[in-house]
Design a protein around this motif. Structure first.
Motif, PDB file in Angstrom:
ATOM      1  N   ASN B  13      -5.568   6.592   6.506  1.00 56.55           N
ATOM      2  CA  ASN B  13      -4.401   6.069   5.809  1.00 56.55           C
ATOM      3  C   ASN B  13      -3.869   4.788   6.438  1.00 56.55           C
ATOM      4  O   ASN B  13      -2.796   4.350   6.091  1.00 56.55           O
ATOM      5  CB  ASN B  13      -3.318   7.141   5.754  1.00 56.55           C
ATOM      6  CG  ASN B  13      -3.709   8.241   4.799  1.00 56.55           C
ATOM      7  OD1 ASN B  13      -3.765   8.022   3.595  1.00 56.55           O
ATOM      8  ND2 ASN B  13      -4.054   9.383   5.340  1.00 56.55           N
ATOM      9  N   ARG B  14      -4.633   4.231   7.356  1.00 59.99           N
ATOM     10  CA  ARG B  14      -4.204   2.982   7.996  1.00 59.99           C
ATOM     11  C   ARG B  14      -5.269   1.888   7.800  1.00 59.99           C
ATOM     12  O   ARG B  14      -5.767   1.300   8.763  1.00 59.99           O
ATOM     13  CB  ARG B  14      -3.918   3.207   9.492  1.00 59.99           C
ATOM     14  CG  ARG B  14      -2.659   4.080   9.704  1.00 59.99           C
ATOM     15  CD  ARG B  14      -2.493   4.465  11.160  1.00 59.99           C
ATOM     16  NE  ARG B  14      -2.241   3.331  12.048  1.00 59.99           N
ATOM     17  CZ  ARG B  14      -1.047   2.827  12.292  1.00 59.99           C
ATOM     18  NH1 ARG B  14       0.014   3.323  11.697  1.00 59.99           N
ATOM     19  NH2 ARG B  14      -0.907   1.816  13.123  1.00 59.99           N
ATOM     20  N   PRO B  15      -5.552   1.577   6.533  1.00 57.52           N
ATOM     21  CA  PRO B  15      -6.614   0.599   6.269  1.00 57.52           C
ATOM     22  C   PRO B  15      -6.264  -0.808   6.752  1.00 57.52           C
ATOM     23  O   PRO B  15      -7.149  -1.653   6.848  1.00 57.52           O
ATOM     24  CB  PRO B  15      -6.757   0.631   4.748  1.00 57.52           C
ATOM     25  CG  PRO B  15      -5.437   1.110   4.242  1.00 57.52           C
ATOM     26  CD  PRO B  15      -4.953   2.078   5.281  1.00 57.52           C
ATOM     27  N   LEU B  16      -4.982  -1.056   7.056  1.00 54.20           N
ATOM     28  CA  LEU B  16      -4.600  -2.394   7.515  1.00 54.20           C
ATOM     29  C   LEU B  16      -4.440  -2.457   9.039  1.00 54.20           C
ATOM     30  O   LEU B  16      -3.908  -3.430   9.573  1.00 54.20           O
ATOM     31  CB  LEU B  16      -3.305  -2.849   6.818  1.00 54.20           C
ATOM     32  CG  LEU B  16      -3.456  -3.136   5.306  1.00 54.20           C
ATOM     33  CD1 LEU B  16      -2.100  -3.409   4.665  1.00 54.20           C
ATOM     34  CD2 LEU B  16      -4.385  -4.331   5.074  1.00 54.20           C
ATOM     35  N   GLU B  17      -4.942  -1.423   9.731  1.00 54.59           N
ATOM     36  CA  GLU B  17      -4.942  -1.422  11.201  1.00 54.59           C
ATOM     37  C   GLU B  17      -5.574  -2.724  11.696  1.00 54.59           C
ATOM     38  O   GLU B  17      -6.664  -3.108  11.250  1.00 54.59           O
ATOM     39  CB  GLU B  17      -5.782  -0.220  11.673  1.00 54.59           C
ATOM     40  CG  GLU B  17      -5.731   0.048  13.162  1.00 54.59           C
ATOM     41  CD  GLU B  17      -4.458   0.778  13.577  1.00 54.59           C
ATOM     42  OE1 GLU B  17      -4.231   1.894  13.092  1.00 54.59           O
ATOM     43  OE2 GLU B  17      -3.693   0.193  14.378  1.00 54.59           O
ATOM     44  N   VAL B  19      -4.675  -5.718  11.131  1.00 51.79           N
ATOM     45  CA  VAL B  19      -4.464  -6.876  10.244  1.00 51.79           C
ATOM     46  C   VAL B  19      -3.044  -7.408  10.450  1.00 51.79           C
ATOM     47  O   VAL B  19      -2.090  -6.636  10.535  1.00 51.79           O
ATOM     48  CB  VAL B  19      -4.690  -6.466   8.768  1.00 51.79           C
ATOM     49  CG1 VAL B  19      -4.332  -7.617   7.826  1.00 51.79           C
ATOM     50  CG2 VAL B  19      -6.129  -6.008   8.554  1.00 51.79           C
ATOM     51  N   ARG B  20      -2.914  -8.728  10.564  1.00 49.28           N
ATOM     52  CA  ARG B  20      -1.595  -9.347  10.735  1.00 49.28           C
ATOM     53  C   ARG B  20      -1.132  -9.917   9.389  1.00 49.28           C
ATOM     54  O   ARG B  20      -1.861 -10.698   8.762  1.00 49.28           O
ATOM     55  CB  ARG B  20      -1.670 -10.463  11.775  1.00 49.28           C
ATOM     56  CG  ARG B  20      -2.005  -9.959  13.198  1.00 49.28           C
ATOM     57  CD  ARG B  20      -2.601 -11.071  14.035  1.00 49.28           C
ATOM     58  NE  ARG B  20      -3.788 -11.618  13.362  1.00 49.28           N
ATOM     59  CZ  ARG B  20      -4.422 -12.722  13.752  1.00 49.28           C
ATOM     60  NH1 ARG B  20      -3.993 -13.414  14.778  1.00 49.28           N
ATOM     61  NH2 ARG B  20      -5.489 -13.139  13.097  1.00 49.28           N
ATOM     62  N   ILE B  21       0.043  -9.517   8.967  1.00 45.69           N
ATOM     63  CA  ILE B  21       0.552  -9.943   7.658  1.00 45.69           C
ATOM     64  C   ILE B  21       1.918 -10.606   7.814  1.00 45.69           C
ATOM     65  O   ILE B  21       2.794 -10.071   8.482  1.00 45.69           O
ATOM     66  CB  ILE B  21       0.673  -8.740   6.684  1.00 45.69           C
ATOM     67  CG1 ILE B  21      -0.703  -8.085   6.498  1.00 45.69           C
ATOM     68  CG2 ILE B  21       1.275  -9.168   5.351  1.00 45.69           C
ATOM     69  CD1 ILE B  21      -0.769  -7.059   5.383  1.00 45.69           C
ATOM     70  N   GLY B  58      -0.625   0.324   8.626  1.00 42.90           N
ATOM     71  CA  GLY B  58      -1.243  -0.045   9.897  1.00 42.90           C
ATOM     72  C   GLY B  58      -1.152  -1.512  10.276  1.00 42.90           C
ATOM     73  O   GLY B  58      -1.546  -1.895  11.376  1.00 42.90           O
ATOM     74  N   ALA B  59      -0.633  -2.354   9.387  1.00 43.64           N
ATOM     75  CA  ALA B  59      -0.604  -3.791   9.686  1.00 43.64           C
ATOM     76  C   ALA B  59       0.474  -4.134  10.704  1.00 43.64           C
ATOM     77  O   ALA B  59       1.442  -3.389  10.882  1.00 43.64           O
ATOM     78  CB  ALA B  59      -0.367  -4.585   8.401  1.00 43.64           C
TER      79      ALA B  59
END
Lengths: 234, 234
Positions: B13-17, B19-21, B58-59
């Motif tokens: 459930n943390r596919p944006l681990e 990743v910087r947004i 996760g971002a």
């Protein structure tokens, strides 16, 4: 008996029982187009603090409010408005009160023309013509009979000069003045530093106080005036 | 064991681990004088919803925000700005990210001259000259390397035309467009009705959805793009 003691206690603390008070609060918004508008930094906190305390002291309170993020105080009748013209209309429709406290900061000017569609970013510059809004306090001068009228002056310079001018021009009983640029005073803060100028020439300056406390001071002065008028008994 | 199961669950459930947004949100304010300013009806809700969900997915999230009354989402780094120039500066200083989502509504124009003292109510009308603010999205075009860039278009007419123009001019990966005058859409509402236009020509229209759900749809598309780029693995 105990019921009478409790009754007496609450009566003692409800000196504004039976008194109708109109409070205005907050900024107004003057639309440029469906997206943009002109407004000011008024948060409504001062007016809401007065409305809340007046209600706790027993008054029947009408709060005419511009857009704010504040909760309506318990037991207060709130009328929401957007523009200065809206506020003028609401004030004139609610003149059947004993006290008028104008703590709002209605916009003095509005765009001459409202654009029905969002103005697209095109030209390097835009000339926007602003026209004067109606002056709410001035407009009610002919309608005032024996209401106590309290004004506010938020200034960035020459505070006393502007406050005294407003007091006289708008036939106020007293005016609460502050320099919004002072540390601890002004918009969106929880404290204020005010000076009260009365039509009889009295000037009272206060230190930095929470807006709740300032509200209490203003209402104490209102009570003093109402007693002098014999609207409320000693 | 159980720890691995939990770990796997959260990783799933943390596919944006990693990743910087960067998300921009809210309006900007352009001061006229110490009391008055020009702004717009943007509430910041759409941008804050995106920031919140991106963090939960996760971002590492930087939220560059104009003045709003919203709470900073947990774990999000918030940078507060007031004017469009401030926002431009903050955006340019934070380009070291993988994804840029420009959900803010910075003012396109500002008063040419800031008055140091409150303008007193005097003349019947005022001519206010407004000058164009810098275009934040355009200004970053030369700075964009492989960041995914997502824009928003809030319009009151010709939504598709303006959105497509913005998509191309500003070299966006996709743009989220809405008609702010539609029932259930636009500023200060909790729902929105959007159409997403992608640089590859795809057009996806959605019904009236809560802004949280719209945020999820936008982030799902971002994840799809990041996978295509192989910034995140399948």
């Amino acid at each position: 008996d105990i019921v009478d003691v409790i009754k007496a206690h609450f009566t003692e603390n409800r000196p504004l029982e039976g008194v109708r008070i109109m409070v205005t609060a907050g900024p107004t918004r003057e639309p440029v187009d469906p997206v943009r508008y002109i407004t000011n930094h008024s948060s409504g906190k001062m007016g809401y603090a007065i409305a809340k305390q007046a209600q706790l002291l027993g008054a029947e309170v009408i709060l005419i409010s511009g857009p704010t993020h504040l909760e309506t105080p318990n037991g207060v009748k709130r009328i929401d408005i957007v523009t200065t013209s809206d506020m003028l209309e609401a004030v004139q429709a609610n003149m059947a009160v004993d006290v008028i406290i104008k703590a709002a900061a209605p916009s003095d000017y509005k765009p001459m023309q409202y654009q029905n569609q969002k103005i697209k970013k095109g030209s390097e510059s835009i000339d926007m013509k602003l026209v004067k809004n109606p002056d709410i306090l001035k407009s009610i001068v002919p309608l005032v009979k024996d209401q106590i009228v309290v004004g506010f002056a938020a200034e960035t310079q020459n505070v006393e000069g502007y406050a005294m001018q407003k007091l006289q021009e708008k036939k106020l009983d007293f005016i609460v003045a502050n320099d919004v640029t002072a540390e601890g005073a002004g918009f969106d803060k929880d404290t204020n530093i005010v000076t009260i100028f009365e039509a009889n020439g009295t000037k009272s300056s206060y230190e930095c106080l929470r807006k709740d406390v300032v509200a209490g001071i203003i209402l104490d002065k209102v009570i003093e005036y109402l007693k002098k008028q014999q609207t409320i008994k000693e």
